[in-house]
Scaffold this motif. Structure first.
Motif, PDB file in Angstrom:
ATOM      1  N   TRP A 265     -98.198  66.165  -0.102  1.00  0.00           N
ATOM      2  CA  TRP A 265     -97.054  65.244  -0.685  1.00  0.00           C
ATOM      3  C   TRP A 265     -97.308  64.319  -0.795  1.00  0.00           C
ATOM      4  O   TRP A 265     -98.811  63.729  -0.756  1.00  0.00           O
ATOM      5  CB  TRP A 265     -96.183  64.498   0.914  1.00  0.00           C
ATOM      6  CG  TRP A 265     -95.040  65.210   2.008  1.00  0.00           C
ATOM      7  CD1 TRP A 265     -95.020  66.701   1.690  1.00  0.00           C
ATOM      8  CD2 TRP A 265     -94.275  64.611   2.594  1.00  0.00           C
ATOM      9  NE1 TRP A 265     -93.957  67.037   2.581  1.00  0.00           N
ATOM     10  CE2 TRP A 265     -93.410  66.141   3.382  1.00  0.00           C
ATOM     11  CE3 TRP A 265     -94.181  63.477   2.797  1.00  0.00           C
ATOM     12  CZ2 TRP A 265     -93.074  66.292   4.195  1.00  0.00           C
ATOM     13  CZ3 TRP A 265     -93.561  63.645   4.147  1.00  0.00           C
ATOM     14  CH2 TRP A 265     -92.781  64.529   4.138  1.00  0.00           C
ATOM     15  N   THR A 266     -96.924  63.705  -2.233  1.00  0.00           N
ATOM     16  CA  THR A 266     -97.987  62.409  -2.790  1.00  0.00           C
ATOM     17  C   THR A 266     -96.224  62.019  -3.633  1.00  0.00           C
ATOM     18  O   THR A 266     -94.860  62.088  -3.206  1.00  0.00           O
ATOM     19  CB  THR A 266     -98.705  62.901  -4.243  1.00  0.00           C
ATOM     20  OG1 THR A 266     -99.337  61.766  -4.604  1.00  0.00           O
ATOM     21  CG2 THR A 266     -97.357  64.010  -5.820  1.00  0.00           C
ATOM     22  N   SER A 267     -96.321  60.490  -4.063  1.00  0.00           N
ATOM     23  CA  SER A 267     -95.464  59.761  -4.335  1.00  0.00           C
ATOM     24  C   SER A 267     -94.725  60.021  -5.442  1.00  0.00           C
ATOM     25  O   SER A 267     -94.987  61.226  -6.224  1.00  0.00           O
ATOM     26  CB  SER A 267     -95.699  58.399  -4.271  1.00  0.00           C
ATOM     27  OG  SER A 267     -95.996  58.543  -6.201  1.00  0.00           O
ATOM     28  N   SER A 268     -93.523  59.898  -5.704  1.00  0.00           N
ATOM     29  CA  SER A 268     -92.352  60.123  -6.999  1.00  0.00           C
ATOM     30  C   SER A 268     -93.048  60.359  -8.146  1.00  0.00           C
ATOM     31  O   SER A 268     -92.455  60.698  -8.809  1.00  0.00           O
ATOM     32  CB  SER A 268     -91.044  60.225  -6.871  1.00  0.00           C
ATOM     33  OG  SER A 268     -91.598  58.575  -7.267  1.00  0.00           O
ATOM     34  N   GLY A 269     -94.244  59.537  -8.635  1.00  0.00           N
ATOM     35  CA  GLY A 269     -94.427  59.121  -9.921  1.00  0.00           C
ATOM     36  C   GLY A 269     -93.916  57.820 -10.268  1.00  0.00           C
ATOM     37  O   GLY A 269     -94.031  58.319 -11.422  1.00  0.00           O
ATOM     38  N   ASP A 270     -92.804  58.015 -10.023  1.00  0.00           N
ATOM     39  CA  ASP A 270     -92.240  56.712 -10.692  1.00  0.00           C
ATOM     40  C   ASP A 270     -92.613  55.178 -11.292  1.00  0.00           C
ATOM     41  O   ASP A 270     -93.131  54.818 -12.016  1.00  0.00           O
ATOM     42  CB  ASP A 270     -91.272  56.679 -10.103  1.00  0.00           C
ATOM     43  CG  ASP A 270     -89.865  57.733 -10.527  1.00  0.00           C
ATOM     44  OD1 ASP A 270     -89.782  58.170 -10.881  1.00  0.00           O
ATOM     45  OD2 ASP A 270     -89.424  57.500  -9.366  1.00  0.00           O
TER      46      ASP A 270
END
Length: 310
Positions: free
Chosen positions: A215-220
């Motif tokens: 998992w990684t962040s949404s990238g937003d």
């Protein structure tokens, strides 16, 4: 004792490096810019960090794409096309007889101003371009012992305040996060987004492993990381389940593994976050697998660039 993932062992060869400044290769002591330069006065510029392997900057086109996007967003005319930028990078490496164990900082600012004021219209010269190539590698001991992260109160902001996608010279948001983490005795700051979900670290990107998924962040609310994107692509290529999603600290604390990514150190395992030990072994099996895949990707990229002649 806390130690940044960006730390390195000093190399005496760096005292005599030649630095590319606006088309000239200058000795380190003479590589200077004006006090009226936009980068010095306002942090008005964009930059890229690149690793050099086998005489080639790794993932060069992806880095130059990001540099170009940032310059266009800020309406900075770099003044050199991509071919000229590549020549400047390779000329800098050649002037210093560098092939491996090298880190490059490519910096572009709006240029010199006639007075120290923010309005871009008071800029009186072309963009300032500087290329610093140093013998510099992440400390092996830092990677072996893993990183200790601390969640700071400094948030990654909304794009209408200062867009996290911009790799700009203005890094005060990350610097204040770094200060808080350092004072807490940690190596790196873990930063949340405005909604309280995990976003990124102050100088790296953040991943966790849960039940075989990455998992990684949404990238937003983080920079479009080159290494981050490569890890996502490697997961897809290898059939490893991977998600870009919102997740909270509760899910982080119970993760099986955690790691950070960045151009300088590649993939670095995380051993603890906010006093919680992450995982049972360091590095964990997923991190070891991804590190190996990432090394193979670098070999492929360098081979392709060598075959292409640039």
């Amino acid at each position: 004792m806390s130690q940044s993932i960006q730390d390195f062992h000093d190399d005496p060869r760096n005292a005599s490096i030649r630095i590319w400044v606006n088309g000239e290769l200058k000795p380190r002591a003479e590589a200077v810019v004006s006090v009226f330069d936009s980068g010095f006065v306002l942090g008005d510029g964009v930059w890229e960090g690149l690793r050099v392997v086998g005489g080639h900057p790794v993932f060069l086109d992806a880095h130059l794409d990001r540099l170009d996007e940032g310059a266009k967003a800020l309406m900075i005319d770099i003044g050199l096309d991509r071919a000229a930028l590549k020549r400047a990078l390779y000329d800098t490496l050649a002037a210093n007889a560098m092939r491996d164990g090298v880190h490059i900082r490519l910096m572009v600012t709006r240029g010199v101003k006639r007075t120290p004021y923010q309005d871009p219209r008071v800029t009186v010269g072309p963009a300032t371009i500087a290329i610093i190539a140093e013998w510099k590698e992440a400390k092996p001991e830092t990677l072996q012992r893993g990183l200790n992260l601390f969640t700071v109160h400094v948030r990654r902001g909304f794009p209408d305040v200062q867009d996290p996608k911009l790799n700009s010279h203005s890094k005060l948001n990350c610097i204040t996060a770094c200060i808080q983490a350092t004072q807490a005795g940690a190596d790196e700051a873990l930063m949340l987004d405005p909604h309280g979900f995990v976003a990124t670290c102050n100088s790296t990107h953040f991943f966790i492993v849960r039940r075989g998924e990455v998992w990684t962040s949404s990238g937003d609310y983080c920079l479009g990381g080159i290494t981050r994107a490569n890890v996502l692509a490697l997961c897809h290529e290898a059939g490893i389940p991977v998600r870009e999603k919102n997740f909270s600290l509760t899910e982080v604390y119970s993760a099986d593994e955690a790691f950070c990514t960045g151009t300088f150190a590649g993939l670095a395992p995380v051993r603890a976050i906010d006093g919680r030990t992450i995982g049972e072994t360091l590095p964990g099996p997923m991190v070891q697998r991804l590190q190996a895949l990432y090394r193979e990707l670098i070999v492929r990229d360098v081979a392709a660039r060598a075959a292409g002649g640039s």
